[in-house]
Write a protein that holds these residues in place. Sequence first.
Motif, short mmCIF file in Angstrom:
data_model
loop_
_atom_site.label_atom_id
_atom_site.label_comp_id
_atom_site.label_asym_id
_atom_site.label_seq_id
_atom_site.Cartn_x
_atom_site.Cartn_y
_atom_site.Cartn_z
N HIS A 120 0.83 -1.21 0.00
CA HIS A 120 0.00 0.00 0.00
C HIS A 120 0.87 1.26 0.00
O HIS A 120 1.99 1.25 0.49
CB HIS A 120 -0.88 0.02 1.25
CG HIS A 120 -1.89 -1.08 1.28
ND1 HIS A 120 -2.99 -1.10 0.46
CD2 HIS A 120 -1.97 -2.19 2.03
CE1 HIS A 120 -3.70 -2.20 0.71
NE2 HIS A 120 -3.10 -2.88 1.66
N LYS A 121 0.28 2.33 -0.49
CA LYS A 121 0.98 3.62 -0.48
C LYS A 121 0.30 4.57 0.49
O LYS A 121 -0.92 4.56 0.63
CB LYS A 121 0.95 4.24 -1.87
CG LYS A 121 1.91 3.58 -2.81
CD LYS A 121 2.19 4.47 -4.00
CE LYS A 121 3.35 3.91 -4.78
NZ LYS A 121 3.17 4.04 -6.21
N GLY A 122 1.09 5.41 1.14
CA GLY A 122 0.54 6.52 1.91
C GLY A 122 0.08 6.20 3.30
O GLY A 122 0.53 6.78 4.27
N LYS A 123 -0.85 5.24 3.42
CA LYS A 123 -1.41 4.96 4.75
C LYS A 123 -2.11 3.62 4.74
O LYS A 123 -2.72 3.25 3.75
CB LYS A 123 -2.41 6.07 5.12
CG LYS A 123 -3.09 5.86 6.46
CD LYS A 123 -4.14 6.93 6.73
CE LYS A 123 -4.82 6.67 8.06
NZ LYS A 123 -5.91 7.59 8.33
N ILE A 124 -2.03 2.92 5.87
CA ILE A 124 -2.86 1.72 6.06
C ILE A 124 -4.07 2.17 6.88
O ILE A 124 -3.92 2.66 7.99
CB ILE A 124 -2.10 0.61 6.82
CG1 ILE A 124 -0.72 0.36 6.21
CG2 ILE A 124 -2.92 -0.67 6.85
CD1 ILE A 124 -0.72 -0.21 4.84
#
Length: 620
Positions: A110-114
Amino acid sequence: MDVQISPETNVAELELDAVIGFNGHVPKGLKCHPDQEHLVYPLGCTVLIQAINTNKQNFLHGHGNNVSCLTISKNGNYIASGQVTFMGFKADIILWDFKKRELIARLSLHKGKIESLAFSPNDLYLVSLGGPDDGSVVVWSVAKREAICGSPAAGLSVGNATNVVFSRCQDEMFVTAGNGTIRVWELDLPNRKIWPTECQTGQMKRIAMSIGMAGDDSFFYLGTTTGDILKMNPRTKLLADTGPMKDKFSLGVTAIRCLKMGGLLVGSGAGVLVFCKSPSYKTIKKIQLQGGITSITLRGEGHQFFVGTEESHIYRVNFIDFKETLIATCHFEAVQDVVFPFGTSELFATCAKKDIRVWHTMSNRELLRITVPNMTCHGIDFMRDGKSIISAWDDGKIRAFAPETGRLMYTINSAHRIGVTAIATTSDCKRVISGGGEGEVRVWQIGCQTQKLEEALKEHKSSVSCIRVKKNNKECVTASTDGTCIIWDLVRLRRNQMILANTLFQCVCYHPEEFQIITSGTDRKIAYWEVFDGSVIRELEGSLSGSINGMDITQEGVHFVTGGHDHLVKVWDYNEGEVTHVGVGHSGNIMGIRVSPGNQYIISVSADGAILRWKYPFTS
């Protein structure tokens, strides 16, 4: 934050004794472990495992940025935690072994945030939901520690999915929900695919904030931002019922849990905890807590449960009598200052935003909380006799409180123009020295009933960041962000010496023999200065990145400690100018640091609201 310590400099590690802190803003962040003996919760980049009945803590370090979600597997062997990261970078999910308290695997896709995580009921799979920049849902194999398949979480015409919950009985079904989207997913393992089915809610358009699955998978419940609850059937994918019709939950349903005996525990953004039942959702039992509720976690079947709120309170509630007990609390804003009373290490005080708190050192318990709403406290100090806590506030007032009761003893109104930014007291308890945002240093005479201004010393051009007074009260030093440190004569009330450097000074300390001072600030250098003529003796490279915000020296003057934007606590040898110990544990910028009287502990406080207690490495 990786610590670059070259192998030839043998720097020992500081031993972390205890952490006071809990990030209450993480949705469903507080979890009770299935062994019913431990609570697991996030603080900054760390995951804390806290024993419920004792003070024992364990720390899971591994994330490079703040933890954004957390889940525990059904059998309790695994913990999974996700983090936020910068735009466009991969955000890691870390799988931890609970028994060994160590990292098993890093899962990055994933990118950015879970956004959210969930384990399947037999711990075969972990499902993860990416944040708004990512928008995908991924199923991971727990045994192989790799991704099985992924898919965009929501359709193109609707908002983001923010919540995921697994079925309680089968490993092949889970539900995601969010802004206008509710989907039931089936995992097709042979083809490595997940198939979504959109749930129909008819005319109702809702944004889901929380989601709870019934124990037998017959229904799942969605809490919405409008303060009502939708009951959905996962087999027919249709809306079963909705409520409450009248008194909806203020500020949204932020947490929801299904109990085994039937009925729901519902937490709202206004801090109300309610037990209710479908289909009317009328309140059966209710309590009001402090701060919006972000997590409800059951201990066992739910005879007892724990509630976490945005104001970083953790409550224990027994279901039968439905009364709350506050079991843990901490600051939920950046902690600005920390101070010990004279000659004792049993207590210490911290201040953050609107409150000042007094803590018991050994048990990490909060003894007193003083709150001044809508103000910010910049600094605190104990009077030498221990009869008052003097505090500096951004509304330009100096307030004094009684340390046992928190009663306001006196206020000095409009002490400074642009807020009071630093404060110190003399050891005869007759004077308070304050610094302001406009750069003035003011000396106040404190009588039994009166407080009067003795002198206003106008030299600094910008805010005063730190004040320290000499033992004999005849001299003090003030550090300012205009790049000067001034040594003042407190008898004649004028300037003795001025120290200039190309930096914003953040902290200053007298050496106990008081012929030298050490300063530090945004240029990351620790400088030693001669008090007599203001000349620089030497400069040390204090840190590799970011400002140094806090510094304290031991009573003997053999060692001093520093902390700053590099999140590291460093213990220095004063004469050698070498780092002897480094403490890794903070995940926010360190704002203040103190060595306890008697050199037992080092207490450091940081911008993420954490208070860390370290064991002092040398025996005095």
